[in-house]
Structures are given as C-alpha cells and as structure tokens.
Enzyme design. Structure first.
Site, PDB file in Angstrom:
ATOM      1  N   GLU A   1      16.940  -2.167 -33.498  1.00  0.00           N
ATOM      2  CA  GLU A   1      18.212  -1.609 -33.035  1.00  0.00           C
ATOM      3  C   GLU A   1      18.742  -2.422 -31.860  1.00  0.00           C
ATOM      4  O   GLU A   1      17.993  -2.776 -30.951  1.00  0.00           O
ATOM      5  CB  GLU A   1      17.998  -0.152 -32.630  1.00  0.00           C
TER       6      GLU A   1
ATOM      7  N   GLU B   1      26.364   2.427 -25.162  1.00  0.00           N
ATOM      8  CA  GLU B   1      26.127   3.867 -25.092  1.00  0.00           C
ATOM      9  C   GLU B   1      26.748   4.320 -23.785  1.00  0.00           C
ATOM     10  O   GLU B   1      26.359   3.847 -22.707  1.00  0.00           O
ATOM     11  CB  GLU B   1      24.640   4.177 -25.139  1.00  0.00           C
TER      12      GLU B   1
END
Length: 448
Positions: free
Chosen positions: A231, A236
């Site tokens: 990932e 975020e």
C-alpha cells in the site's frame, strides 16, 4: 498508519439494499453504470492530455442477494445462514448488484472532480462513507499505475472534514481484473471486487473468490481471513492533519491470510505527518497550507538512477495553493535531521527517535515499495470514520498509553475524546471531500 476497513456502518433494514457486502456473482436488479471522471497523463515537453475514465464502487458496499431472487445474503452485520452455510455455497448462491451512486452512496462526479459525501440518507436507510477505484478505458478493469520515476498530483478540498473523518487517496497492489480470473468471481473489477491493503482487513466479505464467513464476528464485522497487499498512502487527511505513508509487505499481490500469517505487512508504515514531525504551523486552517481552501498535492517517486529501472530512494511532497509553490515542511524533532521527504534514512531515524518498531525496514523499506510499484497499483479514493481508534492516529495523540509530550505521539490538535463514529456521523453528516485534476506523468510535468 491506515485503518480504512473499519469505517462504514450503513445499516439498511429492508429488502432492497444492504451495505458492507460483497460477492462474486452478478445481479440484474440495477444496471451498473460507472460515473465518468476525467484524468490526465502528462509528459515533459508535450504537456498533459485528457484520459476519460470512470470510477467504480467497492463491492463491500453493494447489495448482496440470492441469484434466484431478492433475499438478502447479508444484512446489517449478519450472514443469512440459511443461504450462506459455508464459503462455497455462499459464493455460488449470492450475487452483487449495481449501484445508484448519487442517491444511495452520495458519490458524484463532474468532469474531473469527484465528490464523496459522508452520510447519505435515502429511501432504504442510511449510508456512511464510501470507497471507489479508478477504471481503465475498457470500463471492465482497474487502471494500473506505475509510479517509479513519476509524479502524481491532484487537487483536494478538505475544508469540510472535521476531526475523526479521513478523506483518503492511495494506491494498493490489487489485481487489474479485481480477481475475475478466479472462476468463482464473475463480478470482477466492474463491480469493485478484490480489495486489499497493508492492514490485512478482515471485513472484506469475499476474498480470493470465497465468502469470508468462517468465524464471523457480528459485532466487529470481521471474518477469519484477511486481505493483504502492499500500500502507498498518497493522502490521508482532514482539515486538521495529513500524512503520506508507504507500507511495504513481504508478499506479492493480494495475499489471503489467517492467524499468524497475517503479519506480512508493515501496518504502521513510515509516515510523514508535519504536525507529528514538529511543524505545528504547516498544515491546517489559516496555516501555511490553508485547509479552508482547495490546494494541489504533488508526490514524486525518485529512483536511484532517475529511470523506472532504478530502486525507489525518495518520496517527495510539494504543495501549490493560490499559485504559490509550497515545499514540504522540515522535521523539527530533537535527535532528527531536518528531513523534508521520505527516505530510508528518514524512516530509520523516525522509528528510533519515536521508539517505534522499525517494521518498515524489516519488510524491505523503500526498495520493497518500489518493487511493488513495478507490478502496478490501483488508485483508491475513500471517505471514512474509524471505529477502532477514532482516527486518533491521524489527528490527535496516539498511542494513548504514552504521554503526549513524547516525540511522535502528538499528531494533530484534535482532542483524544474526538472521532467517535456515532458522534461524527450525527454531528457532521454533510461532511465531504472533493478530489479533482488527477494527473500522472514525468517528474515536473503534472503542474503547468
């Protein structure tokens, strides 16, 4: 750190819709029409050209019903054991259906802009959050990105994201076809199947073509199996704090795990969060990167020889807002150099000073991240809240068993009492994130 799979709790109490579901057969009640989204490919010397694409909703949100009718295979937090007595029968008897993107899920597109709404009330219940993937031109497979020696940029509006909500844009090493090469999976990428990430989420309803109903915990909404893969978290964030984080794994592609073999990925990752790294004035409302306004996020993937063949050695961040180029913040933590990008040296130093286990190094560091990027990643965009730790790892103090004054614990200004899903869903139903102007190309080419 990312916890993308602990977020939605959309409970639909009547027949037609049920969230947190996934499946492998295809239903016929509602046609699947992917919302269009314009992206761009860029090259030095020739500029950027439009790539008309589309997005698809993750299978975990879709209505799952019997192939022979409209009986739910999964409702709320429970499998229908009359239909789903074991993984094989559940896969054969249950079908995914199409999605009404704006009305049911609060997902809309407008040319190059995607809007994800937090809470959407509709005729059959309430939906919370969403996760979508970018499709390729065939509209049947995911678009694959190869990011080494490239840069990726997008515009984002996080002005309506309070504490406890995460508007995320990231890449994971999913299969291009969503796993439809598996004979048990007839739905594939067209219906958003095949999700995985470095947290090895156990709430994916179907993994590797089989229903994840063994040892199902109705309270936690998790099963025996996890779905692991490499990932790369580009983004975020909410209006308070942001982070970008690579998470290497020692597996290739989607790995279905259970028990002890789920420790295959670096779950915390090596994050660059400006607040956590000592610059409290860089990101947020009325700060250097002002989250009250839209801005551009540029992420560059530099290699050892400045080609796609070299090892990944640095992930660098740049912002643009109101026409002003803003270089990334510099580390201001005693015991650390003034790093302003993610390198192996930065990660080693951060883990040492913050007294965190260096699983990033143990899982291969940036070289392993680069090898994963060589295999191709799928673009994910999501909006979620966190039922595990209330998003404190992003925007507050975390972990809670350490003093806030210890380096690396304070990650944002949100109080430790914030972020409870029941509260943010009640108080901020109209929260949203907007992603636009998604571009990828040569380093230095995506912002004109």
């Amino acid at each position: 750190m990312s916890r993308k799979l602990s977020f939605v709790s959309c409970i639909l109490l009547i027949l037609l819709l049920s969230t947190w579901v996934a499946g492998q057969q295809i239903g016929t009640s509602l046609a699947e029409n992917h919302p269009k989204l314009i992206t761009q490919r860029c090259a030095k010397g020739s500029g950027c050209s439009e790539n008309p694409r589309s997005i698809v909703l993750d299978a975990n949100w879709r209505w799952l019903h019997t192939t022979s009718g409209y009986t739910n295979c999964y409702t709320g937090s429970s499998w229908n054991r009359d239909i789903c007595s074991d993984p094989e029968s559940c896969t054969a008897k249950c079908a995914l259906d199409g999605a009404d993107y704006p009305t049911t899920y609060g997902i809309t597109t407008n040319n190059d802009e995607l809007t994800l709404k937090f809470v959407t009330k509709h005729a059959y219940g309430t939906n919370v959050g969403s996760r979508v993937y970018l499709m390729d031109s065939s509209d049947s497979n995911y678009e694959m990105f190869y990011l080494k020696n490239q840069e990726f940029s997008f515009d984002v509006d996080v002005s309506n994201l309070p504490c406890g909500i995460n508007g995320a844009l990231y890449f994971v090493e999913m299969e291009k076809d969503g796993g439809s090469s598996n004979p048990n999976n007839k739905a594939g990428a067209k219906y958003g199947t095949g999700y995985c990430d470095a947290q090895c989420p156990h709430d994916i309803k179907y993994i590797k073509g089989q229903a994840n109903l063994l040892d199902w915990d109705e309270k936690k909404k998790v099963g025996r199996w996890g779905s692991c893969c490499n990932e790369m978290d580009i983004w975020e964030a909410n209006s308070i704090a942001s982070a970008y984080t690579p998470h290497p794994c020692n597996v290739t592609g989607l790995h279905r795990c259970e028990g002890g073999n789920c420790n295959v990925c670096d779950q915390p990752g090596c994050d660059f969060n400006s607040y956590r790294l000592g610059d409290r004035d860089f990101f947020g409302e009325n700060k250097i990167v002002d989250t009250k306004q839209k801005f551009t996020v540029i992420t560059q993937f530099h290699t050892s020889d400045n080609t796609t063949r070299g090892d990944l050695v640095e992930i660098r961040r740049i912002y643009i807002q109101n026409g002003r180029v803003i270089q990334n913040s510099k580390v201001n933590v005693p015991g650390m150099n003034q790093y302003d990008s993610i390198t192996n040296k930065f990660c080693d130093s951060q883990k040492d000073v913050f007294q965190d286990k260096n699983d990033f190094k143990n899982k291969g560091g940036l070289k392993a991240v680069g090898r994963s990027l060589d295999r191709g990643h799928v673009l994910v965009m999501s909006l979620w809240d966190d039922s595990n730790v209330n998003m404190l790892w992003l925007d507050s103090n975390f972990p809670l068993d350490r003093p806030a004054t210890q380096p690396g614990v304070a990650r944002g200004t949100c109080p430790i009492s914030s972020g409870k899903p029941e509260e943010v869903e009640r108080d901020y139903p109209n929260a949203y994130v907007k992603f636009s102007k998604v571009r990828v190309g040569d380093i230095g080419s995506t912002v004109l």
